[in-house]
Design an enzyme around this catalytic site. Sequence first.
Site, PDB file in Angstrom:
ATOM      1  N   ALA A   1       0.843  -1.198   0.000  1.00 25.01           N
ATOM      2  CA  ALA A   1       0.000   0.000   0.000  1.00 25.01           C
ATOM      3  C   ALA A   1       0.872   1.238   0.000  1.00 25.01           C
ATOM      4  CB  ALA A   1      -0.918   0.001   1.216  1.00 25.01           C
ATOM      5  N   GLU A   2       0.650   2.104  -0.973  1.00 20.96           N
ATOM      6  CA  GLU A   2       1.339   3.398  -1.023  1.00 20.96           C
ATOM      7  C   GLU A   2       0.329   4.480  -0.664  1.00 20.96           C
ATOM      8  OE1 GLU A   2       4.241   5.263  -4.296  1.00 20.96           O
ATOM      9  OE2 GLU A   2       2.136   5.704  -4.662  1.00 20.96           O
ATOM     10  N   ASP A   3       0.347   4.887   0.589  1.00 20.06           N
ATOM     11  CA  ASP A   3      -0.628   5.855   1.080  1.00 20.06           C
ATOM     12  C   ASP A   3       0.096   6.920   1.878  1.00 20.06           C
ATOM     13  OD1 ASP A   3      -2.848   7.236   1.968  1.00 20.06           O
ATOM     14  OD2 ASP A   3      -3.245   5.825   3.601  1.00 20.06           O
TER      15      ASP A   3
END
Length: 906
Positions: free
Chosen positions: A621-623
């Site tokens: 996840a790239e958040d």
Amino acid sequence: MASCPLFLLVPRPPPPLVGADGCPISAGRAHLPTSCRPHPGRRHGYPFRCDSSSSSPAPRERPPRPRQQRQQRPGGRGDAVDPVGFLSKLGVSDRAFAQFLRDRHKALKDRRWELCSRFIDLKEASSGFELLGMHRHRQHRIDFMEWAPGARYCSLVGDFNQWSPTENCAREGYLGHDDFGYWFIILEDKLREGQEQDEYFFQEYNYVDDYDKGDNGVDAEEIMRRMKEEYWEPEEIRSRKSQLEMVVKLYEQMFGPNGPQTEEELGEIPDAQTRYNEFKASQKADSSSTLPSYDIIDNGQPFDIFNVVTDRASFEKFQAKKPPLAYWVEMRKGRIAWLEKYVPMISHKDKYRVYFNTPDGALERIPAWATYVLPDAEGKQSYAVHWEPPPEEIYKWIFGRPKVKSSLRIYECHVGISGSEQKVSSFQEFTSKVLPHIKKAGYNAVQLIGVVEHKDYSSIGYKVTNYFAVSSRFGTPDDFKKLVDEAHGLGLVVLLDIVHSYASADELVGLSLYDGSNDCYFHSGKRGHHKYWGTRMFKYDDVDVLHFLLSNLNWWVTEYRIDGFQFHSLSSMLYTHNGFSTFTGAMEEYCNQYVDKDALIYLILANEMLHQLHPDIITIAEDATFYPGLCEPTTQGGLGFDYWVNLSVPEMWLWHLENVPEREWSMNKIIKVLVSSNQNMLSYVENHNQSISGRKSFAEIIFNSGKCSVGSVDDDLIRASSLLKIIKLITFATSGGAYLNFMGNEFAHPERVEFPMPSNDYSFQFANRQWELLDKGFHKHVFNFDKDVMSLDENERIISRGSPNILHCDDTSMVISFTRGPFLFVFNFNPEVSHQSYHVGVEEAGEYQLIFNTDETKYGGCGTLKSTKYMRRTSDKRADGCRNSLELALPSRSAQVYKLVRILRI
């Protein structure tokens, strides 16, 4: 919880038979029947279709994930589902957020029910690529299906019909349109001149290979005779004049002239058990009977319709039989017979588009499920390409998937800029030149960006137009398969940077206004547009959009054997403000009116589907907002990712390098960002964002061209490279199981990345990598350092151990020390002061051996430490709150790694 039809549930096999000696009686391996399931189009009212393969190999068993709990089937029997379970684990006690999670869980169950009402389960909901798009059917035809609910008319145009919009359309006689907006078109192969139609309307052909097993002249009558003699038992089959024969007999028995005329004659109908006993009593008590036994074994357990235990002997006898479908396969003719009789309606590499008639007029679009798309040519519109190579040209996989690593050392790269020449590089060039370098550099995973088809090359590949197609700039689908296969052969896990957070707004090639309506795949109005990037936002609450996105994920894993995904820019999809808002870290910001609950539900479904169908899959996840529960199990209220990207780390280093004098760096602030939440954390010093389009790479900032000359080895250069090395090492050593490096940064690539665009006159000057620097000057030293760091983790499993234990962090001396397992890491960030005798505390008394030193000459250092100082022994002097300490020599701008090799007991 979504229910599942009973006929889809597989009964539990009966317990093994036990002989007189107490040993289990083994039976021959059962011949499993050919997989034959409903055509996915049945969901939309289309006929049944069987899988083309006559058998499917059993999935190989894989070890459980070391770092992430195995995702459990939601709602399954025995699963403990707690929508707020991870809050207690993290020590969060926010009532509003807990209520938001409960409401989201209710919405998730409703959404799952909607999906299962249409597609039975997540497997079917993610298998749309088996039906939609263009597929060859076994009955000498090609089926095409597309979703366009806003269209009034649909047809295919292309080279095969001289681009005629009326030649091949969805007609009423062909079940061409359903209530869900799916269009179905059949392209029948043309009969060659002088050939006659097939004798049987169900005649099938084998197109994918050249076996021609069916060309043996067996007719249907012979097949029926063999089935009766070989498959059915003598007492199991008998001829019937009509399918209603049994019904007629029962009707006559009850209502015929000889049936009961009054209620007294009818009598009381016995219960099911009595009728069953009477039925058994009427059967012949003959042990030699070939009829199967239908007795239900009473094992003393409560009756469970989902786990019926049947007679073992009958079960094994039935399983050992050759399935009836195998007899009909013998009538399937081969590819040679098909080519002799028919001309393919659409051939390999033929160009085509889909034609819609909409309320606003006629449209020609690239099919949303197209697997190969060629860009504009001579100012004309793009077109899809039918990809159906002959058997001798189909790529055949050589290597299996590599074993999932306990720690990921990811090499991020873009195929187009991977060459040293000023041009767009290809899959073939990347396979032959870059993959061996990645293996040599010590990485065990490669992450590809910009692979999915996109029209705008300057977007790096993030403005995707065709989600099921590899970018034709780099090569063909088979070229990409070879790249993945060769990477697997080198032991590299292949990850794909997937963009499901937004899509290109292109109306000619992409999905925007696909069927003439503004709300086909995307939200209408302002919500359907990204506020700053000019892209479209998916409608995650639509079942058919979920069908498209879930199928897209499954497609890349199934067709190209991708091992995992990094979900790009989740903040763009999780919030209606697209993440462009000030975040303070308050829990209210994660559950207010700006949070898109439907996007969160999609991510949960995506992770559940991927981990159910592919247990070894990796999801990242790239958040930028660090949404709570990213890597928590979905059954405990999390989103189910395996890793999350700590985007604060590169921003922190960039801010220090550009804005803070090196002597004023705060060690406490650095450590706080590096180890704030270490579990399942992917860290990196810089990826492509730090060196793209107007921004400088770290090498450009540190190795200032006015300060030291590139390619030389002088004092200034040594000091500058030493800073880059300790930044890399401390980021790597504090990561939570995964580390990422962008292509070229392993040897301090001196220039930024800039794709061709109007602002630079479409120049390729900075859209490449200078691989020739690998063997020159300090670039060679930095590469040797980076390679040995990767080798250190390969041998010692550094980042897969527990979280770092910070022992010493001093802003005055600029020294940091921490342990991770038996390893001690010591960093001296001071640019001027070296320490000859510096005490750092350790918890375990013993002998510590120096196993890594950034100041070695082979890394471009000064070589201050002598071999006599490589083994250090603790003293009982207290330091940093520990009972023991080590006295170390710490050169300026250096780092050392010690390993506890001998424990001393006091």
